[in-house]
Design an enzyme around this catalytic site. Structure first.
Site, PDB file in Angstrom:
ATOM      1  N   HIS A 167       0.881  -1.170   0.000  1.00 55.33           N
ATOM      2  CA  HIS A 167       0.000   0.000   0.000  1.00 55.33           C
ATOM      3  C   HIS A 167       0.921   1.223   0.000  1.00 55.33           C
ATOM      4  O   HIS A 167       1.990   1.180   0.614  1.00 55.33           O
ATOM      5  CB  HIS A 167      -0.822   0.141   1.280  1.00 55.33           C
ATOM      6  CG  HIS A 167      -1.710  -1.000   1.626  1.00 55.33           C
ATOM      7  ND1 HIS A 167      -1.275  -2.114   2.295  1.00 55.33           N
ATOM      8  CD2 HIS A 167      -3.044  -1.171   1.461  1.00 55.33           C
ATOM      9  CE1 HIS A 167      -2.291  -2.930   2.501  1.00 55.33           C
ATOM     10  NE2 HIS A 167      -3.374  -2.383   2.002  1.00 55.33           N
TER      11      HIS A 167
ATOM     12  N   ASP B 226       2.343   1.983   3.335  1.00 55.45           N
ATOM     13  CA  ASP B 226       3.317   1.060   3.955  1.00 55.45           C
ATOM     14  C   ASP B 226       4.744   1.526   3.745  1.00 55.45           C
ATOM     15  O   ASP B 226       5.619   1.265   4.567  1.00 55.45           O
ATOM     16  CB  ASP B 226       3.261  -0.345   3.330  1.00 55.45           C
ATOM     17  CG  ASP B 226       1.879  -0.934   3.293  1.00 55.45           C
ATOM     18  OD1 ASP B 226       1.062  -0.572   4.155  1.00 55.45           O
ATOM     19  OD2 ASP B 226       1.620  -1.761   2.391  1.00 55.45           O
TER      20      ASP B 226
ATOM     21  N   GLU C 111     -10.748  -7.088  -4.197  1.00 54.08           N
ATOM     22  CA  GLU C 111     -10.550  -8.152  -3.207  1.00 54.08           C
ATOM     23  C   GLU C 111     -11.782  -8.238  -2.311  1.00 54.08           C
ATOM     24  O   GLU C 111     -12.012  -7.355  -1.479  1.00 54.08           O
ATOM     25  CB  GLU C 111      -9.299  -7.823  -2.372  1.00 54.08           C
ATOM     26  CG  GLU C 111      -8.987  -8.879  -1.335  1.00 54.08           C
ATOM     27  CD  GLU C 111      -7.706  -8.563  -0.560  1.00 54.08           C
ATOM     28  OE1 GLU C 111      -6.733  -8.071  -1.169  1.00 54.08           O
ATOM     29  OE2 GLU C 111      -7.679  -8.802   0.653  1.00 54.08           O
TER      30      GLU C 111
ATOM     31  N   GLU D 113      -8.907 -13.839  -1.147  1.00 60.62           N
ATOM     32  CA  GLU D 113      -8.131 -14.136   0.067  1.00 60.62           C
ATOM     33  C   GLU D 113      -8.794 -15.260   0.858  1.00 60.62           C
ATOM     34  O   GLU D 113      -9.993 -15.222   1.127  1.00 60.62           O
ATOM     35  CB  GLU D 113      -8.023 -12.869   0.919  1.00 60.62           C
ATOM     36  CG  GLU D 113      -7.285 -13.102   2.220  1.00 60.62           C
ATOM     37  CD  GLU D 113      -6.916 -11.818   2.936  1.00 60.62           C
ATOM     38  OE1 GLU D 113      -6.517 -10.845   2.270  1.00 60.62           O
ATOM     39  OE2 GLU D 113      -7.040 -11.788   4.169  1.00 60.62           O
TER      40      GLU D 113
ATOM     41  N   HIS E 181     -10.764 -14.291   3.943  1.00 63.29           N
ATOM     42  CA  HIS E 181     -12.004 -13.578   3.635  1.00 63.29           C
ATOM     43  C   HIS E 181     -13.085 -14.554   3.162  1.00 63.29           C
ATOM     44  O   HIS E 181     -14.272 -14.352   3.425  1.00 63.29           O
ATOM     45  CB  HIS E 181     -11.759 -12.521   2.569  1.00 63.29           C
ATOM     46  CG  HIS E 181     -10.791 -11.454   2.994  1.00 63.29           C
ATOM     47  ND1 HIS E 181     -10.439 -10.411   2.178  1.00 63.29           N
ATOM     48  CD2 HIS E 181     -10.100 -11.280   4.150  1.00 63.29           C
ATOM     49  CE1 HIS E 181      -9.568  -9.631   2.810  1.00 63.29           C
ATOM     50  NE2 HIS E 181      -9.340 -10.151   4.005  1.00 63.29           N
TER      51      HIS E 181
ATOM     52  N   ASP F 116      -4.693 -13.889  -2.245  1.00 62.74           N
ATOM     53  CA  ASP F 116      -4.026 -13.524  -0.999  1.00 62.74           C
ATOM     54  C   ASP F 116      -3.973 -14.793  -0.157  1.00 62.74           C
ATOM     55  O   ASP F 116      -4.988 -15.241   0.397  1.00 62.74           O
ATOM     56  CB  ASP F 116      -4.775 -12.393  -0.274  1.00 62.74           C
ATOM     57  CG  ASP F 116      -4.239 -11.018  -0.678  1.00 62.74           C
ATOM     58  OD1 ASP F 116      -3.403 -10.955  -1.599  1.00 62.74           O
ATOM     59  OD2 ASP F 116      -4.647 -10.018  -0.057  1.00 62.74           O
TER      60      ASP F 116
ATOM     61  N   ASP G  23     -10.452 -11.667  10.901  1.00 63.58           N
ATOM     62  CA  ASP G  23      -9.431 -11.793   9.873  1.00 63.58           C
ATOM     63  C   ASP G  23      -8.065 -11.933  10.541  1.00 63.58           C
ATOM     64  O   ASP G  23      -7.340 -10.962  10.695  1.00 63.58           O
ATOM     65  CB  ASP G  23      -9.503 -10.515   9.009  1.00 63.58           C
ATOM     66  CG  ASP G  23      -8.848 -10.680   7.654  1.00 63.58           C
ATOM     67  OD1 ASP G  23      -8.617 -11.825   7.241  1.00 63.58           O
ATOM     68  OD2 ASP G  23      -8.579  -9.646   7.014  1.00 63.58           O
TER      69      ASP G  23
ATOM     70  N   ASP H 212      -5.484 -13.491   9.454  1.00 66.61           N
ATOM     71  CA  ASP H 212      -4.376 -13.399   8.486  1.00 66.61           C
ATOM     72  C   ASP H 212      -3.169 -14.248   8.879  1.00 66.61           C
ATOM     73  O   ASP H 212      -2.040 -13.750   8.954  1.00 66.61           O
ATOM     74  CB  ASP H 212      -3.909 -11.933   8.352  1.00 66.61           C
ATOM     75  CG  ASP H 212      -4.852 -11.088   7.501  1.00 66.61           C
ATOM     76  OD1 ASP H 212      -5.688 -11.651   6.785  1.00 66.61           O
ATOM     77  OD2 ASP H 212      -4.735  -9.852   7.564  1.00 66.61           O
TER      78      ASP H 212
ATOM     79  N   ASP I 130      -0.587 -12.385   2.304  1.00 69.08           N
ATOM     80  CA  ASP I 130      -1.230 -11.352   3.127  1.00 69.08           C
ATOM     81  C   ASP I 130      -1.414 -11.980   4.509  1.00 69.08           C
ATOM     82  O   ASP I 130      -2.516 -12.320   4.915  1.00 69.08           O
ATOM     83  CB  ASP I 130      -2.558 -10.939   2.494  1.00 69.08           C
ATOM     84  CG  ASP I 130      -3.167  -9.740   3.188  1.00 69.08           C
ATOM     85  OD1 ASP I 130      -2.591  -9.293   4.197  1.00 69.08           O
ATOM     86  OD2 ASP I 130      -4.209  -9.253   2.739  1.00 69.08           O
TER      87      ASP I 130
HETATM   88  C1  XLS Z   1      -7.529  -6.718   4.568  1.00 70.43           C
HETATM   89  C2  XLS Z   1      -7.044  -6.969   3.226  1.00 70.43           C
HETATM   90  C3  XLS Z   1      -5.879  -6.080   2.817  1.00 70.43           C
HETATM   91  C4  XLS Z   1      -5.729  -6.118   1.312  1.00 70.43           C
HETATM   92  C5  XLS Z   1      -4.926  -4.982   0.778  1.00 70.43           C
HETATM   93  O1  XLS Z   1      -8.269  -7.494   5.142  1.00 70.43           O
HETATM   94  O2  XLS Z   1      -6.741  -8.314   3.093  1.00 70.43           O
HETATM   95  O3  XLS Z   1      -4.724  -6.471   3.461  1.00 70.43           O
HETATM   96  O4  XLS Z   1      -5.181  -7.298   0.864  1.00 70.43           O
HETATM   97  O5  XLS Z   1      -5.478  -3.771   1.075  1.00 70.43           O
HETATM   98 NI    NI Z   2      -5.757  -9.207   1.487  1.00 68.04          NI
HETATM   99 NI    NI Z   3      -7.421  -9.964   5.154  1.00 66.91          NI
END
Ligand code: XLS
Ligand code: NI
Ligand code: NI
Length: 438
Positions: free
Chosen positions: A100, A103, A231, A267, A270, A295, A306, A308, A338
Site C-alpha cells: 500500500h 506502507d 478483493e 483471500e 475472507h 491472498d 481476519d 491473516d 497477506d
Molecule cells: C484486509 C485486506 C488487505 C488487502 C490490501 O483485510 O486483506 O490487506 O489485501 O489492502
Molecule cells: Ni488481502
Molecule cells: Ni485480510
C-alpha cells in the site's frame, strides 16, 4: 545489511530435512505440468505485514520490535526498511512483493508532502528492484487507516473525502506504473456501513463504481496496461462490507460495465469469513473468467475474524492449487502472503520460518493438485455424474430445444424416471486423502 547476514539463501533440501531454514517441498525449478514450480507459484511478500506489522491487537501494543526499526525514524526508517525488505526477499527467494502507498513512506502534513515522500522511497525501491530482479505483483492504496476515512473513502458521505481518495488512488496507480506493477488492487477498506438508519446504500455503491471507472480511465490515459482487481471481504472493519464475496463482486462489476477491466483477488481468510470455502470463491471467480490473484493466508474458524495467519493447512492448499490449475493458472496474478506472524512469534527468525512454511505448503499443494488433475480424479467423475445431459432429453434441455410443455409430455410418456446415483462424497474424500498422504 546486518539484519539477516547470518542467514544463508534458503534452499530446497527435501522432506527429510531437519533444518528449519530449508524448503521441504518448494523446489523452484522443478517442472510440474510443463512449467517450473516458481511460475505456478508466484509468491509475494506483503510489505504491510512483514515490514511494518508490529503485532498490535485490540488489547495490546506491538511486541515485534524489529532491530531495523530501532535505528531510525520517519523517512530514514522507511529507507532502511526498503533495504531490509529486499534482502529478506532475496534470502527466501521471493520474487514478488505487494504494498500500500502508506506502507512504504510516512504520511506528510499535506498530500503534496506525502507524495514527495513516496517519490523518494519509490526511487530507492526502483534501484533495489533492478539489483535483485524482484517484481511488483500489485500496488494498492491505504484509504482506511487515516481518521479522514472514518465514514469510508469513495463511499463516504463527504465529497471532499471522495476527492481525497481519488487523488490518493491516482498517485498509487502512478507509482505502481513506475515500478512496472502487473496489477492494482482495490480492497474495500471502510467501503461498507454499520447501519441503514444513516446510510444511502444505493448512492454509496454508485460512488464506488464512479471511483473505479475513474481509475480505469486514468490507467488508459497514462498508457498503463494494468490488471485491476477487487478483493472481496464480507465484514471487518465495517459490519456490511460492500464487496462481500466473489458472487457479489462479479455481479457489481457486471452491473456497472466494469467486468472487462477487473478480476478478483481472492483471500483465503475472507472466503471463510463469508462462510464459503476458498474453493467455492475461486471456482465462482474462475467460472466467470475473473480469477485474478490470491491472498494466500488462512483464518481460524473458531475465531471468526481476519487473523491473516500464514498458510499451513495442506488440505486447503491442495484445493486452492487445484482450482488455480483447473482454471489454467494465474496470469498476471500470484500468491501474495497477506499474512502476519502470531503476536508471540516476535523474532525476525519467525518471519523467515513463516514464509518458508507458507511456500512449502503451497508447493506441496501444487504437486498433489497436479496429480489429481492429471489423473482426472474429480473431472472424470464430473463427466460421469452429468452424463444424462449428453444425449436424449438432457441434450435437448441444454440446447434450449424444449420448454415446459415438451418436458411435461416427455415425463407423462415415461413409466419411471432414471434412478438417481450416489454422490460418492466419502469415496472422493477418501481418494483425496490418498493423494495427499501418498
Ligand atoms: C484486509 C485486506 C488487505 C488487502 C490490501 O483485510 O486483506 O490487506 O489485501 O489492502
Ligand atoms: Ni488481502
Ligand atoms: Ni485480510
Amino acid at each position: 545489511m546486518k539484519y539477516f547476514e547470518n542467514v544463508k539463501k534458503i534452499k530446497y533440501e527435501g522432506s527429510k530435512s531437519l533444518d528449519p531454514y530449508t524448503f521441504k517441498y518448494y523446489n523452484a525449478e522443478e517442472i510440474i505440468m510443463g512449467k517450473p514450480m516458481k511460475e505456478h507459484l508466484k509468491f509475494s511478500m506483503a510489505y504491510w505485514h512483514t515490514m511494518t506489522g508490529g503485532g498490535t491487537d485490540p488489547f495490546g501494543s506491538a511486541t515485534m520490535i524489529r532491530p531495523w526499526d530501532e535505528d531510525a525514524t520517519g523517512m530514514e526508517r522507511a529507507k532502511i526498511r526498503v533495504k531490509v525488505a529486499f534482502e529478506f526477499m532475496e534470502k527466501i527467494g521471493l520474487e514478488y512483493f505487494c504494498f500500500h502507498d502508506a506502507d512504504i513512506a510516512p504520511q506528510g502534513a499535506t498530500l503534496e508532502e506525502t507524495n514527495k515522500n513516496l517519490d523518494e522511497i519509490v526511487d530507492l525501491i526502483e534501484v533495489e528492484m533492478k539489483r535483485t530482479k524482484i517484481k511488483l505483483l500489485w500496488g494498492t492504496t491505504n484509504a482506511f487507516t487515516h481518521p479522514r476515512f472514518v465514514n469510508g473513502a469513495s463511499t463516504s458521505p463527504n465529497a471532499d473525502v471522495f476527492a481525497y481518495a481519488a487523488a490518493q488512488v491516482k498517485k498509487a496507480i502512478e507509482i505502481t506504473h513506475r515500478l512496472g506493477g502487473a496489477g492494482y488492487v482495490f480492497w474495500g477498506g471502510r467501503e461498507g456501513y454499520e447501519t441503514l438508519l444513516n446510510t444511502d446504500m444505493k448512492f454509496e455503491l454508485e460512488n464506488l463504481a464512479r471511483l473505479l471507472k475513474m481509475a480505469v480511465d486514468y490507467a488508459k490515459e497514462i498508457d498503463f496496461d494494468v490488471q485491476f482487481y477487487i478483493e472481496p471481504k464480507p465484514k471487518e472493519p465495517t459490519k456490511h462490507q460492500y464487496d462481500f464475496d466473489s458472487a457479489t463482486v462479479v455481479s457489481f462489476l457486471r452491473a456497472n460495465n466494469l467486468d472487462n477491466h477487473f478480476k478478483l483477488n481472492i483471500e483465503t481468510n475472507h472466503a471463510t469469513l463469508a462462510m464459503h470455502t476458498m474453493q467455492h470463491e475461486l471456482r465462482f471467480a474462475a467460472d466467470n473468467d475473473m480469477l485474478g490473484s490470491v491472498d494466500a493466508n488462512q483464518g481460524d474458524l473458531l475465531l471468526g475474524w481476519d487473523t491473516d495467519q500464514f498458510p499451513t493447512n495442506i488440505y486447503n492448499a491442495v484445493l486452492t492449487m487445484y482450482e488455480i490449475l483447473r482454471a489454467g493458472g494465474l496470469t498476471t496474478g500470484g500468491l501474495n502472503f497477506d499474512a502476519k506472524v502470531r503476536r508471540p512469534s516476535f523474532t525476525k527468525e519467525d518471519l523467515l520460518i513463516a514464509h518458508i512454511v507458507g511456500m512449502d505448503t503451497y508447493a506441496a499443494g501444487l504437486r498433489i493438485a497436479a496429480n489429481l488433475l492429471e489423473d482426472g480424479v474429480f473431472e472424470d467423475n464430473l463427466k460421469q455424474r452429468y452424463r444424462s445431459y449428453d444425449s436424449g432429453i438432457g441434450k435437448k434441455i441444454v440446447n434450449n430445444e424444449v420448454g415446459f410443455k415438451e418436458l411435461e409430455t416427455y415425463i407423462l410418456n415415461r413409466k419411471e424416471i432414471e434412478a438417481n446415483e450416489s454422490g460418492k462424497q466419502e469415496l472422493l474424500e477418501s481418494i483425496l486423502n490418498q493423494y495427499i498422504i501418498g
